[in-house]
Structures are given as structure tokens and as C-alpha cells.
Design a protein around this motif. Structure first.
Motif, PDB file in Angstrom:
ATOM      1  N   ASP A  74       1.959  16.960 -13.354  1.00 50.56           N
ATOM      2  CA  ASP A  74       2.033  18.392 -13.051  1.00 50.56           C
ATOM      3  C   ASP A  74       3.247  19.026 -13.724  1.00 50.56           C
ATOM      4  O   ASP A  74       3.205  20.172 -14.139  1.00 50.56           O
ATOM      5  CB  ASP A  74       2.093  18.632 -11.544  1.00 50.56           C
ATOM      6  CG  ASP A  74       0.764  18.333 -10.866  1.00 50.56           C
ATOM      7  OD1 ASP A  74      -0.269  18.285 -11.570  1.00 50.56           O
ATOM      8  OD2 ASP A  74       0.762  18.150  -9.631  1.00 50.56           O
ATOM      9  N   GLY A  75       4.328  18.285 -13.844  1.00 54.26           N
ATOM     10  CA  GLY A  75       5.531  18.793 -14.494  1.00 54.26           C
ATOM     11  C   GLY A  75       5.370  18.972 -15.989  1.00 54.26           C
ATOM     12  O   GLY A  75       6.066  19.776 -16.605  1.00 54.26           O
ATOM     13  N   LEU A  76       4.443  18.238 -16.583  1.00 53.16           N
ATOM     14  CA  LEU A  76       4.221  18.347 -18.023  1.00 53.16           C
ATOM     15  C   LEU A  76       3.359  19.539 -18.401  1.00 53.16           C
ATOM     16  O   LEU A  76       3.347  19.951 -19.546  1.00 53.16           O
ATOM     17  CB  LEU A  76       3.544  17.072 -18.544  1.00 53.16           C
ATOM     18  CG  LEU A  76       4.383  15.811 -18.542  1.00 53.16           C
ATOM     19  CD1 LEU A  76       3.546  14.632 -19.025  1.00 53.16           C
ATOM     20  CD2 LEU A  76       5.617  15.964 -19.398  1.00 53.16           C
ATOM     21  N   LYS A  77       2.649  20.103 -17.427  1.00 50.22           N
ATOM     22  CA  LYS A  77       1.767  21.226 -17.720  1.00 50.22           C
ATOM     23  C   LYS A  77       2.568  22.497 -17.945  1.00 50.22           C
ATOM     24  O   LYS A  77       3.622  22.706 -17.357  1.00 50.22           O
ATOM     25  CB  LYS A  77       0.789  21.442 -16.572  1.00 50.22           C
ATOM     26  CG  LYS A  77      -0.199  20.312 -16.432  1.00 50.22           C
ATOM     27  CD  LYS A  77      -1.170  20.576 -15.337  1.00 50.22           C
ATOM     28  CE  LYS A  77      -2.128  19.403 -15.201  1.00 50.22           C
ATOM     29  NZ  LYS A  77      -3.045  19.608 -14.081  1.00 50.22           N
ATOM     30  N   GLY A 102       0.815  -1.211   0.000  1.00 49.53           N
ATOM     31  CA  GLY A 102       0.000   0.000   0.000  1.00 49.53           C
ATOM     32  C   GLY A 102       0.843   1.253   0.000  1.00 49.53           C
ATOM     33  O   GLY A 102       0.532   2.231  -0.684  1.00 49.53           O
ATOM     34  N   LYS A 103       1.930   1.220   0.760  1.00 45.96           N
ATOM     35  CA  LYS A 103       2.837   2.371   0.805  1.00 45.96           C
ATOM     36  C   LYS A 103       3.511   2.583  -0.552  1.00 45.96           C
ATOM     37  O   LYS A 103       3.612   3.715  -1.046  1.00 45.96           O
ATOM     38  CB  LYS A 103       3.896   2.151   1.883  1.00 45.96           C
ATOM     39  CG  LYS A 103       4.812   3.310   2.081  1.00 45.96           C
ATOM     40  CD  LYS A 103       5.815   3.033   3.194  1.00 45.96           C
ATOM     41  CE  LYS A 103       6.788   4.176   3.332  1.00 45.96           C
ATOM     42  NZ  LYS A 103       7.810   3.910   4.345  1.00 45.96           N
ATOM     43  N   ILE A 104       3.944   1.516  -1.172  1.00 50.67           N
ATOM     44  CA  ILE A 104       4.587   1.599  -2.488  1.00 50.67           C
ATOM     45  C   ILE A 104       3.601   2.130  -3.525  1.00 50.67           C
ATOM     46  O   ILE A 104       3.941   2.977  -4.353  1.00 50.67           O
ATOM     47  CB  ILE A 104       5.142   0.222  -2.912  1.00 50.67           C
ATOM     48  CG1 ILE A 104       6.321  -0.161  -2.024  1.00 50.67           C
ATOM     49  CG2 ILE A 104       5.560   0.221  -4.370  1.00 50.67           C
ATOM     50  CD1 ILE A 104       6.795  -1.588  -2.204  1.00 50.67           C
ATOM     51  N   ALA A 105       2.347   1.659  -3.468  1.00 48.37           N
ATOM     52  CA  ALA A 105       1.327   2.122  -4.421  1.00 48.37           C
ATOM     53  C   ALA A 105       1.050   3.609  -4.228  1.00 48.37           C
ATOM     54  O   ALA A 105       0.881   4.344  -5.201  1.00 48.37           O
ATOM     55  CB  ALA A 105       0.051   1.313  -4.258  1.00 48.37           C
ATOM     56  N   GLY A 106       1.009   4.069  -2.984  1.00 46.57           N
ATOM     57  CA  GLY A 106       0.785   5.491  -2.723  1.00 46.57           C
ATOM     58  C   GLY A 106       1.919   6.350  -3.238  1.00 46.57           C
ATOM     59  O   GLY A 106       1.694   7.426  -3.810  1.00 46.57           O
ATOM     60  N   GLU A 107       3.141   5.893  -3.046  1.00 48.09           N
ATOM     61  CA  GLU A 107       4.297   6.640  -3.544  1.00 48.09           C
ATOM     62  C   GLU A 107       4.317   6.655  -5.068  1.00 48.09           C
ATOM     63  O   GLU A 107       4.676   7.669  -5.679  1.00 48.09           O
ATOM     64  CB  GLU A 107       5.579   6.028  -2.995  1.00 48.09           C
ATOM     65  CG  GLU A 107       5.757   6.253  -1.507  1.00 48.09           C
ATOM     66  CD  GLU A 107       6.970   5.543  -0.929  1.00 48.09           C
ATOM     67  OE1 GLU A 107       7.660   4.823  -1.687  1.00 48.09           O
ATOM     68  OE2 GLU A 107       7.213   5.704   0.260  1.00 48.09           O
ATOM     69  N   LEU A 108       3.919   5.561  -5.675  1.00 48.11           N
ATOM     70  CA  LEU A 108       3.864   5.505  -7.136  1.00 48.11           C
ATOM     71  C   LEU A 108       2.816   6.480  -7.664  1.00 48.11           C
ATOM     72  O   LEU A 108       3.046   7.204  -8.636  1.00 48.11           O
ATOM     73  CB  LEU A 108       3.543   4.088  -7.599  1.00 48.11           C
ATOM     74  CG  LEU A 108       3.457   3.862  -9.101  1.00 48.11           C
ATOM     75  CD1 LEU A 108       4.807   4.139  -9.759  1.00 48.11           C
ATOM     76  CD2 LEU A 108       3.025   2.439  -9.387  1.00 48.11           C
ATOM     77  N   GLY A 109       1.661   6.532  -7.009  1.00 50.18           N
ATOM     78  CA  GLY A 109       0.608   7.463  -7.411  1.00 50.18           C
ATOM     79  C   GLY A 109       1.029   8.912  -7.276  1.00 50.18           C
ATOM     80  O   GLY A 109       0.767   9.742  -8.153  1.00 50.18           O
ATOM     81  N   SER A 110       1.713   9.252  -6.174  1.00 52.11           N
ATOM     82  CA  SER A 110       2.166  10.639  -6.009  1.00 52.11           C
ATOM     83  C   SER A 110       3.261  10.976  -7.019  1.00 52.11           C
ATOM     84  O   SER A 110       3.342  12.110  -7.489  1.00 52.11           O
ATOM     85  CB  SER A 110       2.655  10.876  -4.579  1.00 52.11           C
ATOM     86  OG  SER A 110       3.791  10.091  -4.299  1.00 52.11           O
ATOM     87  N   GLY A 111       4.066  10.005  -7.386  1.00 56.20           N
ATOM     88  CA  GLY A 111       5.087  10.239  -8.408  1.00 56.20           C
ATOM     89  C   GLY A 111       4.475  10.500  -9.772  1.00 56.20           C
ATOM     90  O   GLY A 111       4.910  11.389 -10.514  1.00 56.20           O
ATOM     91  N   ILE A 112       3.440   9.743 -10.115  1.00 56.05           N
ATOM     92  CA  ILE A 112       2.752   9.951 -11.386  1.00 56.05           C
ATOM     93  C   ILE A 112       2.074  11.313 -11.400  1.00 56.05           C
ATOM     94  O   ILE A 112       2.104  12.034 -12.396  1.00 56.05           O
ATOM     95  CB  ILE A 112       1.733   8.814 -11.633  1.00 56.05           C
ATOM     96  CG1 ILE A 112       2.473   7.508 -11.896  1.00 56.05           C
ATOM     97  CG2 ILE A 112       0.810   9.150 -12.799  1.00 56.05           C
ATOM     98  CD1 ILE A 112       1.583   6.293 -11.955  1.00 56.05           C
ATOM     99  N   ARG A 113       1.456  11.693 -10.271  1.00 51.43           N
ATOM    100  CA  ARG A 113       0.799  13.001 -10.177  1.00 51.43           C
ATOM    101  C   ARG A 113       1.813  14.128 -10.358  1.00 51.43           C
ATOM    102  O   ARG A 113       1.566  15.103 -11.078  1.00 51.43           O
ATOM    103  CB  ARG A 113       0.107  13.125  -8.826  1.00 51.43           C
ATOM    104  CG  ARG A 113      -0.890  14.241  -8.745  1.00 51.43           C
ATOM    105  CD  ARG A 113      -1.670  14.208  -7.431  1.00 51.43           C
ATOM    106  NE  ARG A 113      -2.281  12.913  -7.160  1.00 51.43           N
ATOM    107  CZ  ARG A 113      -1.939  12.100  -6.148  1.00 51.43           C
ATOM    108  NH1 ARG A 113      -0.998  12.460  -5.296  1.00 51.43           N
ATOM    109  NH2 ARG A 113      -2.542  10.942  -5.981  1.00 51.43           N
ATOM    110  N   ALA A 114       2.982  13.993  -9.734  1.00 53.79           N
ATOM    111  CA  ALA A 114       4.023  15.013  -9.879  1.00 53.79           C
ATOM    112  C   ALA A 114       4.529  15.084 -11.316  1.00 53.79           C
ATOM    113  O   ALA A 114       4.807  16.171 -11.829  1.00 53.79           O
ATOM    114  CB  ALA A 114       5.171  14.717  -8.924  1.00 53.79           C
TER     115      ALA A 114
END
Length: 61
Positions: free
Chosen positions: A42-45, A27-39
Motif C-alpha cells: 500500500d505504501g508503494l502505491k 500463526g501469529k507471526i505469519a499473520g503479522e508478516l502478511g499485514s506488514g507485506i500488505r502495508a
């Protein structure tokens, strides 16, 4: 020779992963992966899109 994974094989792989890492760590790994994808998204905008998101929406009455 292509490798074909069916449902039983995927379930077996999932069970092995859960046994190795544990449910909490997955669960922790999945959360970190999700926040990485979100970041990354955001960087592509462009700066203009980022500024528009920060503005509160104006209501037309």
C-alpha cells in the motif's frame, strides 16, 4: 561447497521450528508478516491509485 536442502531436511527444520515456537505463535507471526507485506504494498502505491481504490465502482446501466 553448496548446501542442498531436500524434503527430509526441510521437514526436520519445520518440526524443530514448531517445537521451539509452537503452532499458535507461528500463526501469529505469519499473520503479522502478511499485514506488514500488505502495508508495504500500500505504501508503494501512488496517491492517485489510493484515491481510485477508495471510490465505489460506478455501474454503467
Amino acid at each position: 561447497m553448496p548446501i542442498r536442502l531436500g524434503v527430509p531436511e526441510l521437514v526436520l527444520i519445520l518440526v524443530i521450528v514448531i517445537l521451539l515456537f509452537g503452532v499458535g505463535r507461528i500463526g501469529k507471526i505469519a499473520g503479522e508478516l502478511g499485514s506488514g507485506i500488505r502495508a508495504f504494498r500500500d505504501g508503494l502505491k501512488s496517491p492517485e491509485e489510493k484515491a481510485e481504490e477508495k471510490k465505489p465502482e460506478e455501474k454503467n446501466e
